[in-house]
Motif scaffolding. Structure first.
Motif, PDB file in Angstrom:
ATOM      1  N   PRO A 156      52.550  21.016 -19.596  1.00  0.00           N
ATOM      2  CA  PRO A 156      53.672  21.973 -19.629  1.00  0.00           C
ATOM      3  C   PRO A 156      52.926  23.652 -19.433  1.00  0.00           C
ATOM      4  CG  PRO A 156      53.233  20.835 -21.975  1.00  0.00           C
ATOM      5  CD  PRO A 156      52.246  20.318 -20.739  1.00  0.00           C
ATOM      6  N   GLU A 157      53.727  24.734 -19.205  1.00  0.00           N
ATOM      7  CA  GLU A 157      53.178  25.996 -19.318  1.00  0.00           C
ATOM      8  C   GLU A 157      52.659  26.413 -20.450  1.00  0.00           C
ATOM      9  OE1 GLU A 157      56.486  27.283 -16.166  1.00  0.00           O
ATOM     10  OE2 GLU A 157      55.104  29.041 -16.820  1.00  0.00           O
ATOM     11  N   ALA A 158      53.075  25.886 -21.517  1.00  0.00           N
ATOM     12  CA  ALA A 158      52.860  26.461 -22.876  1.00  0.00           C
ATOM     13  C   ALA A 158      51.100  25.952 -23.297  1.00  0.00           C
ATOM     14  CB  ALA A 158      53.641  25.576 -23.944  1.00  0.00           C
ATOM     15  N   GLY A 164      49.606  24.848 -18.552  1.00  0.00           N
ATOM     16  CA  GLY A 164      49.904  23.740 -17.467  1.00  0.00           C
ATOM     17  C   GLY A 164      50.817  24.281 -16.497  1.00  0.00           C
ATOM     18  N   MET A 165      51.104  23.531 -15.408  1.00  0.00           N
ATOM     19  CA  MET A 165      51.778  23.975 -14.068  1.00  0.00           C
ATOM     20  C   MET A 165      53.445  23.360 -14.197  1.00  0.00           C
ATOM     21  SD  MET A 165      48.879  23.541 -11.458  1.00  0.00           S
ATOM     22  CE  MET A 165      49.846  24.085 -10.095  1.00  0.00           C
ATOM     23  N   ASP A 166      53.479  23.013 -15.548  1.00  0.00           N
ATOM     24  CA  ASP A 166      54.674  22.403 -15.543  1.00  0.00           C
ATOM     25  C   ASP A 166      55.509  21.177 -14.518  1.00  0.00           C
ATOM     26  OD1 ASP A 166      56.323  22.606 -17.848  1.00  0.00           O
ATOM     27  OD2 ASP A 166      57.495  24.355 -17.084  1.00  0.00           O
ATOM     28  N   THR A 191      55.445  17.462 -12.859  1.00  0.00           N
ATOM     29  CA  THR A 191      55.919  15.958 -13.412  1.00  0.00           C
ATOM     30  C   THR A 191      54.975  15.012 -12.919  1.00  0.00           C
ATOM     31  OG1 THR A 191      57.138  15.556 -11.512  1.00  0.00           O
ATOM     32  CG2 THR A 191      58.411  16.831 -13.239  1.00  0.00           C
ATOM     33  N   CYS A 203      50.658  15.025 -24.834  1.00  0.00           N
ATOM     34  CA  CYS A 203      51.900  15.633 -24.703  1.00  0.00           C
ATOM     35  C   CYS A 203      52.933  15.220 -25.528  1.00  0.00           C
ATOM     36  CB  CYS A 203      52.501  15.711 -23.285  1.00  0.00           C
ATOM     37  SG  CYS A 203      51.522  16.889 -22.362  1.00  0.00           S
ATOM     38  N   ASP A 214      60.362  10.073 -16.809  1.00  0.00           N
ATOM     39  CA  ASP A 214      60.670  10.969 -17.840  1.00  0.00           C
ATOM     40  C   ASP A 214      61.718  10.555 -18.894  1.00  0.00           C
ATOM     41  OD1 ASP A 214      62.880  11.463 -16.380  1.00  0.00           O
ATOM     42  OD2 ASP A 214      62.450  13.421 -15.944  1.00  0.00           O
TER      43      ASP A 214
END
Lengths: 362, 394, 362, 394
Positions: C55-57, C60-62, C64, C96, C290
């Motif tokens: 995740p961007e948080a 990361g590059m968000d 999948t 995650c 997901d």
């Protein structure tokens, strides 16, 4: 060890092949089978084949299961349908293991070619010949039992003179003799075989054997039947290979004979390899055929597994290599395939016998 | 990549399912579920019902009477039909000659034939194969000689499915000699009631009647029944065969057969379904079948680098999976697979043996008939050669 | 549904293929792998690949699992060996799914490319990743447990900055974080992979999650790992096919190129067909990647079965078609084969996962 | 037909078993049981022991030092040796060049080489394959040019098993050009310590060292080391290869491997051995193996209508069964099959990982090395072509 056929065995093989070629050729086969299950039996009886595996004391020729296997192989190659297996192998081996006058007189009839006998063992929902029968036998006289139950897929019962029924009595397994009349429905299998359902609703039968003696006799019948089926499978597979080899040699596609394509050649080679394996395992089963015990049963069960697999695979490959033509009634390969397909499932399929074999694995 | 079904697609599946539930006659579904070839009357009735709804030709363009569905909708429709035991319409009109006609046919041909194909009024059969021309179609020898405004057709066709109840045949015939075997072949439409057309059944190993020989003796075909240009029939046939191959994954039927196989294995106390080895074998096939389903979806999405090779792969794998499922079904049936059961739906078929398991009749007829899966529409060997040709280019 | 790669995904695929071709080509691979398990990691980190699925948080590059699968496919084709799977897939998906500052800071390290993390889950005698761990966790502080047990075949532990250990505590499953020091033995797998045994003899670990939360996180890690392995298998099988195709096009026997023999051509075609199936099933597993739950696990398990079978079969066929040459270290096919053979057995073999799949069959 | 073992044969089996029990060094058996290639010293020691007993060449005629056993006795001997984990002697001297020498060699060649082959003093390797001549042996290009009473040999041999510890090589080289590729090839004996012989290891996928390249640069071979006639080497090679093929069923080794596989599956509580599906798979392979055993017996009995096709069938099926057994063993081993275990018998091999199962080391080395079973001594494809050739004649 010596795997050479004796002169008598070679003669048996050659004369059987010749007779079947002359009198049971593919052209005549359809008509003969339309007439009923025993249409070809007089020829077989005339040659003394039913007497082959029986002791001289009952008029037999004192042969062994090896001789019967030689014959079964030729019957398989000729796509024979009729009561040879059920009478001269299954019933004969069972009756030879049973004492008493009943068995003896039945064997005399079989040896003389005047009587066919079948074993009614399978039942609805059953998976194979190693199943324990659910049919009930209750004593109804000094030498008789009253039988209640359902027998399914009984081979050649429509033309059998006598039927041996397996059942459960107070003392365990019971082998009882009945007439094939009564509630019976005859029908055909995919390979044109003759089978019947028997609805035994309090039918009286003569006791042939009970308990341990009955188990011994049934074991002999099972081992001989599975081994003879293995021999038949060799003939079926060899016949399928030969017809396919000849077909691809004559048939052209894309300007070349099918037999010129490498993938066709290699598939035929694989068919040959499978048959070599089956022939070899047949020798193994025959090598212990006269030694009752768990090793004999294990060898017979292993042979049935390989026989079903090989016959199905070889005939299936042959069918495929025939292309559309193989799908027709007209081509022998379609009959080899159906025989192979039924053989694999008869008396228990490959899964059934592989499970049985796996249980004994150490 | 986006894996979600659109809301439309989810709605659509429900709509199709509801339609089938309300409109598919139970007797037709019951007969088809057995595994025997459906009778003409069933095919006709069911196609008429679909036609009234406008759904008889899912893959046709709207201008010719198609419903305008996406590839995904067609997939969903076929899937729901298979799961409901609806017999798929006879392919010769809808799947095969129809697209040839609306692509290459004259206006008159379109006007005359397309509506009757859509409605199911007219049944077709395919006159391609000949005794000397099976996989190697280009070696066909049937001749069509021009005589005024007619062709005189002479030849011998074989493996003609449904010829015994078809009204029309589309066929290939030589209209001229040529060095290249593919040249000089023409694509003709032919009325089965014409003088000189003789149909003879070919009894097949399933003991059913589905395929035939068709003898053509001086059959007079009006020149207006030539499709496209004379001598270019090979290219129309290739167009047709390419269409056919794309749809020969058998995926929907195999999904239905898998369900039936599991029912057989679960019958009578589920002895075999509880067997770990049988379950593993079934699980392995289920995995293959799921992969095949997604391979078809992938094909429909248009995202395959080599669609020619991919179509051949679908046919190859699809026929293997079909066999594997039917083999498991036969194994589950045990010795009960061996009888030649009459069709219980056929009044003249004779009585069933005592104690016949419900699922038994039809299974082996289907099993044996489907053995042709590795043969027709290009044998497995032909498919492999196509694939290698593509591979060796790549 | 739309299976088209986005522009970003196509770019990722192409740039990964290019980098691997340039920097991790077959000639350089042997030397790089001799240097240790993370020799190529700086290149990977520099490109931001570890951040791909995060995740961007946490930096990361968000992306999948689809993006990671695209990369895994290229890594498989290049016969990559290193901590990408263990760190960026297994550990990242696990972390995650775990709350708390520990997980967050670990993920930041992974995303930045400065930290590799591995999951120590398998144990001696274990059969696969679905096994319940036998390692014991006993509370030793507010946020720590004392771990006792043996971890076997732990991937990339030799170079990992941190190790997540699975264990049994009073409240069920425990995920605990330790340093990879201590009683550790590093060794190689047949395909040159790096694995370690960890002897946990009362090691203190920081608790990341327990009970149901730990189960959820482990499930996410398992599903992502198996799916990514499936993607790698596609690349391995495609690489094996391509090398084989090129080899038979160049090699002559009996005066003809190997590729001119029909049996060779058809075997290559069968390899292609198997790969098509595997690619399709990968899409299925990705389509539910997901969506936590039994369907996701079932899809991942099914994919592992097919991936193992297809990789093993395709690489095995390729090996055979290379003849004697395939048996040498020198030829890439021998490495594809070993990778395929190990992949089939890693995390549980085909039999293990087929059994698991069969249990859920309805 | 007579299936009984003669009393002699039963006694013989007991005699062999007792001999092995007393004389096979336990360290040699233990090393061999692992599955790694046996070291030269083990082969040498064991063959010397057999030689002292007169048993080192079971299949050789008595006049050349064979024990005079029947084919059945040879089978029993090989079987007992395999079951006792005795390493089979290196085949190049005893199985391959030995029979060529006593059949086609000069008296001087027999006198010099046969005793040392029997005793195991001299190890041989086979110089047939070349980089451009694998399955297609006739395309070899190594040259032997006559120079006075020597041949000057130049060439590049490959896949030369045990060349790194062999003392002698028998090889094929061209002594003249010819239109027919099989002509003009000669069969030479060559001392590995000769100047111009360079051996370079070929690292193989099992991470072991068994095969090599051998470079021959102006190696001077005395003309007396030509076997038979110049230019007729192809026929001697065919004789040798036919001998080899007959013995390539791997049956004895596979029986031993099957036992090992069952032990692996039964280890650690026998989890897998109790699994019904695994048991079925093992049972199925056991049936194949039993059939293979009887196929070899049938071959030995001389009662096969087509021994050429039958020998190819044995090789084909034997290599398949070998793979199937090792695959089951790998399956039984689970994830523990993945490490590259050092040979625990090799002092320089490094430490084993913690908790290595007893049966694990060597299994995969053997597995990977045996992948060559479908390649050497005629690939499976070559065998199929041989079989079809025979079939199409029949």
């Amino acid at each position: 060890m010596d795997f050479t056929l004796t002169d008598e065995q070679a003669l048996l093989r050659d004369s059987a092949a010749r007779l079947l070629r002359d009198r049971f050729d593919f052209g005549r086969r359809g008509a003969l089978l339309g007439e009923g299950g025993a249409a070809f039996w007089p020829d077989i009886a005339a040659l003394g084949w039913p007497a082959l595996g029986l002791p001289e004391a009952v008029g037999g020729m004192d042969g062994t299961l090896v001789d019967q296997a030689i014959l079964m192989q030729e019957l398989g190659r000729a796509l024979y349908v009729g009561p040879y297996l059920s009478t001269a192998v299954t019933s004969a081996w069972l009756l030879c293991s049973v004492d008493g006058k009943h068995a003896e007189s039945l064997l005399e009839g079989i040896a003389a070619g005047t009587l066919t006998v079948t074993l009614a063992h399978g039942e609805p929902g059953g998976r194979g010949i190693l199943d324990v029968p659910g049919t009930k036998a209750v004593a109804s006289g000094p030498d008789t039992v009253r039988l209640t139950g359902r027998k399914r897929l009984v081979p050649d019962a429509a033309t059998a003179g006598k039927v041996v029924v397996t059942a459960q009595g107070d003392g365990g397994l019971v082998l009882a003799l009945i007439d094939p009349a009564g509630q019976r429905q005859d029908y055909r299998t995919l390979d044109k075989g003759f089978v019947s359902d028997l609805d035994l609703d309090g039918v009286d039968g003569t006791v042939l054997a009970t308990g341990a003696a009955a188990e011994v006799a049934l074991d002999a019948a099972i081992c001989a039947t599975l081994t003879a089926l293995g021999a038949e499978a060799v003939g079926v597979a060899e016949g399928a290979l030969q017809h396919t080899r000849d077909y691809v040699a004559g048939r052209s596609q894309f300007g070349r004979r099918l037999g010129d394509f490498q993938v066709v050649q290699h598939r035929l080679a694989d068919m040959f390899v499978e048959i070599e394996q089956l022939k070899a395992l047949l020798l193994h089963a025959l090598s212990v055929a006269d030694q009752p015990g768990p090793d004999r049963l294990r060898a017979a069960v292993g042979l049935k597994v390989l026989a079903g697999d090989v016959a199905k695979r070889v005939a299936g490959d042959g069918l495929h290599l025939h292309g559309g033509m193989g799908m027709t009634e007209e081509m022998p390969i379609s009959h080899y395939y159906r025989r192979a397909r039924v053989l694999e499932a008869q008396y228990g399929n490959t899964g059934y016998f592989t499970r049985a074999h796996a249980r004994g694995l150490t | 990549m986006d894996f979600s079904l659109t809301e439309d697609e989810t709605t659509f599946r429900a709509e199709v399912r509801a339609f089938l539930q309300e409109n598919l006659p139970v007797d037709i579904a019951r007969r088809f579920a057995r595994g025997y070839h459906p009778p003409k009357d069933d095919l006709k009735r069911w196609q008429a019902i679909l036609h009234r709804k406008g759904w008889s030709a899912p893959h046709w363009p709207v201008e010719h009477g198609g419903p305008g569905w996406t590839a995904m909708q067609q997939f969903i429709f076929d899937d729901e039909c298979a799961l409901a035991d609806a017999p798929p319409p006879s392919p010769f009109g809808l799947r095969l000659v129809g697209p040839v006609l609306y692509t290459f046919g004259s206006d008159a041909q379109k006007a005359e034939h397309l509506p009757k194909i859509l409605s199911g009024e007219v049944f077709w059969c395919q006159g391609f194969s000949e005794p000397g021309a099976g996989s190697d179609l280009a070696s066909l020898v049937t001749r069509a000689d021009r005589d005024g405004d007619h062709y005189i057709v002479n030849g011998h066709k074989i493996w003609t499915t449904e010829a015994h109840f078809a009204d029309m045949m589309f066929c290939l015939a030589r209209t001229s000699k040529s060095d290249r075997r593919q040249d000089g072949i023409s694509f003709l439409l032919l009325d089965m009631s014409d003088a000189g057309v003789t149909v003879r059944p070919i009894p097949t190993l399933d003991s059913g009647h589905t395929v035939n020989e068709v003898f053509l003796e001086n059959v007079r075909v009006p020149a207006t029944d030539l499709v496209g240009e004379e001598g270019r029939g090979w290219s129309y046939a290739k167009f047709l065969l390419d269409n056919e191959r794309t749809f020969n994954s058998f995926v929907h039927r195999s999904r239905r057969d898998f369900r039936r196989m599991m029912a057989i294995a679960g019958a009578e106390g589920g002895a075999l379904l509880e067997d770990p080895a049988f379950r593993m074998a079934a699980a392995r096939v289920e995995i293959d079948l799921k992969a095949l389903e997604w391979a078809v979806l992938r094909m429909l999405s248009g995202e395959v680098p080599d669609p020619v090779a991919a179509a051949s792969a679908l046919k190859l794998k699809g026929s293997q999976i079909q066999h594997a499922i039917l083999d498991l079904a036969a194994e589950a049936m045990g010795p009960e697979m061996t009888p030649l059961y009459p069709d219980p739906e056929d009044g003249n078929g004779g009585a069933l043996p005592f104690w016949t398991p419900d699922e038994a009749p039809g299974l082996m007829a289907q099993y044996l008939y489907r053995r042709a899966g590795t043969i027709y529409a290009g044998t497995s060997e032909v498919q492999r050669s196509i694939i290698y040709k593509q591979l060796s280019r790549g």
